[in-house]
Design a protein around this motif. Structure first.
Motif, short mmCIF file in Angstrom:
data_model
loop_
_atom_site.label_atom_id
_atom_site.label_comp_id
_atom_site.label_asym_id
_atom_site.label_seq_id
_atom_site.Cartn_x
_atom_site.Cartn_y
_atom_site.Cartn_z
N PRO A 66 0.82 -1.21 0.00
CA PRO A 66 0.00 0.00 0.00
C PRO A 66 0.86 1.26 0.00
CG PRO A 66 0.26 -0.78 2.23
CD PRO A 66 1.02 -1.75 1.36
N SER A 67 0.22 2.40 -0.19
CA SER A 67 0.83 3.70 0.08
C SER A 67 0.07 4.32 1.24
CB SER A 67 0.75 4.61 -1.14
OG SER A 67 1.53 4.10 -2.21
N LEU A 68 0.78 4.98 2.13
CA LEU A 68 0.14 5.56 3.31
C LEU A 68 0.75 6.91 3.64
CD1 LEU A 68 2.34 4.94 5.85
CD2 LEU A 68 1.53 2.63 5.36
N ARG A 69 -0.07 7.78 4.21
CA ARG A 69 0.36 9.13 4.58
C ARG A 69 0.21 9.31 6.09
NH1 ARG A 69 -2.55 12.02 1.25
NH2 ARG A 69 -4.36 12.18 2.62
N ALA A 70 1.21 9.91 6.70
CA ALA A 70 1.12 10.25 8.12
C ALA A 70 0.21 11.47 8.25
CB ALA A 70 2.49 10.55 8.69
N THR A 71 -0.92 11.31 8.95
CA THR A 71 -1.90 12.39 9.04
C THR A 71 -1.86 13.13 10.36
OG1 THR A 71 -3.59 10.86 9.85
CG2 THR A 71 -3.46 11.20 7.46
N ASP A 72 -1.38 12.47 11.40
CA ASP A 72 -1.37 13.09 12.73
C ASP A 72 -0.08 12.74 13.44
OD1 ASP A 72 -4.35 14.04 13.08
OD2 ASP A 72 -4.46 12.01 12.30
N GLY A 73 0.79 13.74 13.62
CA GLY A 73 2.02 13.53 14.36
C GLY A 73 3.00 12.62 13.63
N PRO A 74 4.22 12.48 14.14
CA PRO A 74 5.19 11.58 13.52
C PRO A 74 4.78 10.12 13.69
CG PRO A 74 6.04 12.41 15.61
CD PRO A 74 4.76 13.16 15.34
N VAL A 75 5.15 9.30 12.70
CA VAL A 75 4.85 7.87 12.72
C VAL A 75 6.12 7.12 12.32
CG1 VAL A 75 3.54 6.01 11.62
CG2 VAL A 75 2.40 8.18 12.17
N ARG A 76 6.52 6.16 13.13
CA ARG A 76 7.69 5.33 12.77
C ARG A 76 7.20 4.03 12.15
NH1 ARG A 76 12.57 5.13 16.76
NH2 ARG A 76 12.93 7.06 15.60
N ALA A 77 7.83 3.64 11.03
CA ALA A 77 7.42 2.45 10.28
C ALA A 77 8.64 1.64 9.88
CB ALA A 77 6.62 2.86 9.05
N VAL A 78 8.39 0.36 9.56
CA VAL A 78 9.46 -0.50 9.07
C VAL A 78 8.85 -1.60 8.20
CG1 VAL A 78 9.44 -2.20 10.96
CG2 VAL A 78 11.58 -1.72 9.74
N LEU A 79 9.62 -2.04 7.22
CA LEU A 79 9.23 -3.16 6.36
C LEU A 79 10.14 -4.34 6.64
CD1 LEU A 79 8.77 -1.27 2.99
CD2 LEU A 79 6.97 -2.59 4.12
N VAL A 80 9.57 -5.53 6.63
CA VAL A 80 10.35 -6.77 6.72
C VAL A 80 9.86 -7.69 5.62
CG1 VAL A 80 10.76 -8.86 8.07
CG2 VAL A 80 10.92 -6.62 9.16
N GLY A 81 10.78 -8.17 4.79
CA GLY A 81 10.44 -9.03 3.68
C GLY A 81 11.17 -8.61 2.42
N GLN A 96 11.62 15.94 -1.08
CA GLN A 96 12.65 14.91 -1.09
C GLN A 96 12.03 13.53 -1.30
OE1 GLN A 96 15.86 15.07 1.92
NE2 GLN A 96 14.81 16.87 2.74
N VAL A 97 12.74 12.69 -2.05
CA VAL A 97 12.33 11.31 -2.26
C VAL A 97 13.46 10.41 -1.79
CG1 VAL A 97 11.61 9.57 -3.93
CG2 VAL A 97 10.89 11.96 -4.23
N GLN A 98 13.17 9.53 -0.86
CA GLN A 98 14.19 8.65 -0.29
C GLN A 98 13.78 7.20 -0.48
OE1 GLN A 98 14.64 9.74 3.83
NE2 GLN A 98 14.75 11.92 3.37
N ARG A 99 14.75 6.34 -0.72
CA ARG A 99 14.49 4.91 -0.82
C ARG A 99 14.60 4.29 0.57
NH1 ARG A 99 17.80 0.49 -0.93
NH2 ARG A 99 16.94 -1.41 -1.89
N LEU A 100 13.65 3.43 0.90
CA LEU A 100 13.67 2.74 2.19
C LEU A 100 13.83 1.25 1.95
CD1 LEU A 100 13.29 2.76 5.29
CD2 LEU A 100 10.84 2.42 4.88
N ALA A 101 14.91 0.71 2.48
CA ALA A 101 15.15 -0.73 2.36
C ALA A 101 14.47 -1.47 3.51
CB ALA A 101 16.65 -1.02 2.37
N ALA A 102 14.13 -2.71 3.29
CA ALA A 102 13.55 -3.53 4.34
C ALA A 102 14.54 -3.66 5.50
CB ALA A 102 13.18 -4.91 3.80
#
Length: 349
Positions: free
Chosen positions: A63-78, A90-96
């Motif tokens: 999915p694509s998701l937007r932080a709507t309220d306050g900071p949100v920490r996320a991570v991908l595994v896989g 800015q556009v940044q690449r995020l690795a799992a």
């Protein structure tokens, strides 16, 4: 302050899952939950959650998701990557395996899962309603998750406040599942098959069929024959049980499996290898190997110890482009400044 994300692109078949809905099989409610409990635990540990907390399971397109309220920490595994689109362009690449902190308005765009299944965890977990002791989605009964279904555009999921670590993020290497045959314990109806049929089951390779889903994995390969028919009196079944219907094609029951079944079961996959099944897609080849109860317990214990070692290996890092405040303080920049109050300008002399 509330912390939340909004789904801006639903991807494909993405659902909220936790460790499962246990204790309700007697009333016909499957366990459900994460198909790969190990990688769910890894994703949660990286963002500081309990290992069994609710996260987003991604089987195909993320999915694509937007932080709507306050900071949100996320991570991908896989086997998946993502792009982070900052509000400043800015556009940044995020690795799992690397956490990222989204500021309000930032968008995380998750790509296509290259193999198996992946997980997206949020600090503070996905705070969807808890039903029958779990937040996991069981779509057939529209139970749990977000309205009991896959995520759609506009869904809002609350989470928690990310820990403050002065710009630091967290990372770890991939937790490996291991390889080799899928280990099983024979039975409980292995006596419904002749010895040579059991030998065939343990010797021949199988392929994952295209009709597989979270309920069951249909296998293509050697046909297994019964001594005197496939049907038995219906009895309880569990994820990992391998049923053999009348056509002789084995079916491995998975995490959304029904609670009872009336086909003879030649074997049951040990708990330690259930996450490996989640990483097999249609067309993948697998073999089976029989182990004893003692060997199954020992394998599970080694896996638990390996996960603990992996958790201990999680480390902090500073993403490129962030300011290291501690380094600035240590460099003592202020002491190198000039006190201009004691210097006269040319027109003041």
């Amino acid at each position: 302050m509330k912390h939340a994300i909004e789904i801006t692109d639903a991807g494909m078949a993405n659902t909220v899952q936790d460790a499962g809905r246990t204790g309700h099989r007697s009333i016909g409610v499957p366990v459900s939950g994460a198909a790969d409990a190990l990688w769910l635990a890894c994703a949660n540990r990286l963002v500081g959650n309990a290992a069994d907390a609710a996260a987003i399971e991604i089987p195909l397109a993320g999915p694509s998701l937007r932080a709507t309220d306050g900071p949100v920490r996320a991570v991908l595994v896989g086997a998946v990557d993502a792009q982070l689109l900052r509000t400043d362009g800015q556009v940044q690449r995020l690795a799992a395996g690397h956490t990222v902190t989204l500021r309000k308005g930032d968008v995380l765009r998750v790509g296509v899962v290259r193999a198996g299944v992946a997980y997206l965890a949020l600090a503070g977990a996905c705070q969807v309603p808890c039903q029958l002791g779990s937040r996991s989605t069981y779509a057939r009964a529209r139970l749990g998750g977000v309205a009991g279904r896959a995520l759609t555009v506009g869904d809002r999921i609350e989470c928690g406040e990310p820990p403050s670590h002065a710009g630091l993020e967290w990372r770890a290497s991939v937790f490996e599942h291991g390889d080799g045959p899928i280990r099983v314990m024979l039975g409980p109806q292995d006596d419904a098959f002749a010895p040579h049929t059991i030998a065939t089951f343990l010797r021949e390779p199988y392929r994952v069929g295209r009709q597989s889903d979270r309920m069951g994995m249909r296998l293509e390969g050697a046909t297994l024959t019964h001594r005197s028919g496939a049907d038995i009196t219906s009895e309880g079944v569990v994820p990992g049980a391998i049923q053999v219907p009348g056509n002789g094609a084995p079916i491995v029951l998975l995490i959304d499996a029904q609670t009872v079944g009336g086909y003879a079961k030649i074997a049951t996959v040990i708990r330690a290898d259930l996450p490996r099944l989640a990483q097999l897609r249609p067309g993948a080849e697998l073999r089976f190997a029989a182990v004893t109860r003692a060997e199954a317990h020992a394998t599970r214990q080694r896996q638990t110890e390996a996960l603990a070692r992996w958790t201990a290996s999680i480390e902090t890092y500073r993403p490129p482009g962030t300011v290291d405040l501690a380094a600035l303080v240590e460099s003592n920049i202020v002491s190198g400044m000039i006190d201009a109050r004691n210097e006269l300008m040319p027109w003041e002399r």
